[in-house]
Design an enzyme around this catalytic site. Sequence first.
Site, mmCIF file in Angstrom:
data_model
loop_
_atom_site.group_PDB
_atom_site.id
_atom_site.type_symbol
_atom_site.label_atom_id
_atom_site.label_comp_id
_atom_site.label_asym_id
_atom_site.label_seq_id
_atom_site.Cartn_x
_atom_site.Cartn_y
_atom_site.Cartn_z
ATOM 1 N N SER A 80 -15.484 9.308 -29.836
ATOM 2 C CA SER A 80 -14.033 9.230 -30.036
ATOM 3 C C SER A 80 -13.618 7.799 -30.350
ATOM 4 O O SER A 80 -14.377 6.859 -30.088
ATOM 5 C CB SER A 80 -13.330 9.685 -28.748
ATOM 6 N N TYR A 127 -10.653 10.191 -20.076
ATOM 7 C CA TYR A 127 -11.234 10.539 -21.380
ATOM 8 C C TYR A 127 -11.933 9.324 -21.996
ATOM 9 O O TYR A 127 -13.052 9.416 -22.485
ATOM 10 C CB TYR A 127 -10.108 11.041 -22.282
HETATM 11 P P1 NAP Z 1 -10.310 21.458 -28.801
HETATM 12 O O1 NAP Z 1 -9.510 21.962 -29.939
HETATM 13 O O2 NAP Z 1 -9.673 21.285 -27.460
HETATM 14 O O3 NAP Z 1 -11.648 22.360 -28.641
HETATM 15 C C1 NAP Z 1 -12.549 22.033 -27.627
HETATM 16 C C2 NAP Z 1 -13.455 23.218 -27.459
HETATM 17 O O4 NAP Z 1 -14.363 22.958 -26.366
HETATM 18 C C3 NAP Z 1 -12.664 24.477 -27.080
HETATM 19 O O5 NAP Z 1 -13.230 25.601 -27.711
HETATM 20 C C4 NAP Z 1 -12.873 24.525 -25.584
HETATM 21 O O6 NAP Z 1 -12.722 25.808 -25.022
HETATM 22 C C5 NAP Z 1 -14.310 24.075 -25.478
HETATM 23 N N1 NAP Z 1 -14.645 23.694 -24.098
HETATM 24 C C6 NAP Z 1 -13.895 22.977 -23.234
HETATM 25 N N2 NAP Z 1 -14.539 22.845 -22.069
HETATM 26 C C7 NAP Z 1 -15.727 23.501 -22.189
HETATM 27 C C8 NAP Z 1 -16.832 23.733 -21.318
HETATM 28 N N3 NAP Z 1 -16.842 23.269 -20.062
HETATM 29 N N4 NAP Z 1 -17.883 24.450 -21.782
HETATM 30 C C9 NAP Z 1 -17.871 24.958 -23.035
HETATM 31 N N5 NAP Z 1 -16.851 24.788 -23.930
HETATM 32 C C10 NAP Z 1 -15.804 24.059 -23.490
HETATM 33 O O7 NAP Z 1 -10.905 20.043 -29.173
HETATM 34 P P2 NAP Z 1 -11.211 19.389 -30.608
HETATM 35 O O8 NAP Z 1 -10.047 18.580 -31.037
HETATM 36 O O9 NAP Z 1 -11.799 20.406 -31.531
HETATM 37 O O10 NAP Z 1 -12.325 18.354 -30.142
HETATM 38 C C11 NAP Z 1 -13.686 18.709 -30.109
HETATM 39 C C12 NAP Z 1 -14.431 17.479 -29.631
HETATM 40 O O11 NAP Z 1 -14.057 16.362 -30.442
HETATM 41 C C13 NAP Z 1 -14.093 17.077 -28.203
HETATM 42 O O12 NAP Z 1 -15.234 16.537 -27.583
HETATM 43 C C14 NAP Z 1 -13.046 15.979 -28.387
HETATM 44 O O13 NAP Z 1 -13.016 15.096 -27.281
HETATM 45 C C15 NAP Z 1 -13.565 15.308 -29.605
HETATM 46 N N6 NAP Z 1 -12.597 14.525 -30.376
HETATM 47 C C16 NAP Z 1 -11.439 15.103 -30.820
HETATM 48 C C17 NAP Z 1 -10.584 14.331 -31.619
HETATM 49 C C18 NAP Z 1 -9.290 14.867 -32.152
HETATM 50 O O14 NAP Z 1 -8.468 14.041 -32.615
HETATM 51 N N7 NAP Z 1 -9.052 16.168 -32.129
HETATM 52 C C19 NAP Z 1 -10.920 13.022 -31.950
HETATM 53 C C20 NAP Z 1 -12.097 12.478 -31.441
HETATM 54 C C21 NAP Z 1 -12.936 13.244 -30.677
HETATM 55 P P3 NAP Z 1 -11.264 26.193 -24.441
HETATM 56 O O15 NAP Z 1 -10.478 26.637 -25.616
HETATM 57 O O16 NAP Z 1 -11.521 27.253 -23.429
HETATM 58 O O17 NAP Z 1 -10.692 24.934 -23.800
HETATM 59 C C1 GCO Z 2 -5.231 10.829 -27.554
HETATM 60 C C2 GCO Z 2 -6.011 11.683 -28.501
HETATM 61 C C3 GCO Z 2 -7.311 11.004 -28.858
HETATM 62 C C4 GCO Z 2 -8.107 11.887 -29.755
HETATM 63 C C5 GCO Z 2 -9.391 11.262 -30.131
HETATM 64 C C6 GCO Z 2 -9.231 9.986 -30.884
HETATM 65 O O1 GCO Z 2 -4.565 11.391 -26.663
HETATM 66 O O2 GCO Z 2 -5.271 9.610 -27.735
HETATM 67 O O3 GCO Z 2 -6.257 12.955 -27.951
HETATM 68 O O4 GCO Z 2 -8.023 10.699 -27.703
HETATM 69 O O5 GCO Z 2 -8.413 13.095 -29.129
HETATM 70 O O6 GCO Z 2 -10.259 11.129 -29.056
HETATM 71 O O7 GCO Z 2 -10.504 9.634 -31.385
#
Ligand code: NAP
Ligand code: GCO
Length: 261
Positions: free
Chosen positions: A147, A160
């Site tokens: 992230s 986080y």
């Molecule tokens: P999301 O929409 O919240 O999806 C996360 C997925 O992980 C959901 O399907 C969730 O299931 C599942 N999950 C949560 N806890 C779990 C567990 N204990 N075991 C198995 N599955 C589990 O998140 P996203 O935005 O797609 O993000 C995916 C990854 O990218 C995460 O690691 C997040 O931190 C990272 N990330 C996101 C962003 C962003 O801007 N979106 C940026 C950087 C990094 P539920 O629906 O049941 O919760």
């Molecule tokens: C926040 C956002 C970010 C993104 C992502 C950025 O609240 O700042 O959720 O943390 O999820 O991790 O890279």
Amino acid sequence: MNVLEQFSLKGKVALVTGASYGIGFAIAKGLSQAGATIVFNDLSEELVEKGLASYREAGIRAYGYVCDVTGEEQVADFVHQIEETFGSLDILVNNAGIIKRIPMCDMSAEDFRKVIDVDLTGPFIVSKAAIPGMIRRGHGKIINICSMMSELGRETVSAYAAAKGGLKMLTRNIASEYGAYNIQCNGIGPGYIATPQTAPLRTPDNPFNSFIIAKTPAARWGTPEDLMGTAVFLASDASNFINGQVVYVDGGILAYIGKQP
Ligand code: NAP
Ligand code: GCO
């Protein structure tokens, strides 16, 4: 080998955790389009069914299972089932994650631990289950979804950021400890991506929305599809001499002081 063939994932089995939707779904779609067999897990049968329907709609034959990445025994059983059913587990994408946006001094230790458990201990547990088979087979790819918060802090995301900072170092340590077995462990650091996880930040009335756009040279939120190519690259032979790195797919945020108001 023709350089384009290096990017092929034909014959490979990939597990993407938490991939019913969001970033995990897009990464799985990219790996599938490069030839991999896709296995994914989520927390409930309902979510897995929702994910399977989405994969079918995208023309992808995926295999979904209920598994909580924080459960060491169920993860070990899940990985064993994958290896028994599909013959191997070649690519692991530790994508499953949660976030709790609470001012640190208002956050309970229980909430802090929950985020660490899913976002850091989970990737440890799943990687620990997958690595022995990768060693036996003489190769493996692990991709940890890090992230911006692997590098930066901000208000309300202390747990986080601690988890994602730790995930960056876990990535480096797996690379250090298992690189000799032809296992490459790298990270992808998405910028701000439009998924359900960031939906609260993208409401029209939320100033954070315009703040992020001003902080991003690309002047837009990322999409999950922006991550597909990097995931295929890090899952393929094209990255066999890359280990312990985090590739930031962030539209330039980390390089930019931000547009002057
Ligand atoms: P999301 O929409 O919240 O999806 C996360 C997925 O992980 C959901 O399907 C969730 O299931 C599942 N999950 C949560 N806890 C779990 C567990 N204990 N075991 C198995 N599955 C589990 O998140 P996203 O935005 O797609 O993000 C995916 C990854 O990218 C995460 O690691 C997040 O931190 C990272 N990330 C996101 C962003 C962003 O801007 N979106 C940026 C950087 C990094 P539920 O629906 O049941 O919760
Ligand atoms: C926040 C956002 C970010 C993104 C992502 C950025 O609240 O700042 O959720 O943390 O999820 O991790 O890279």
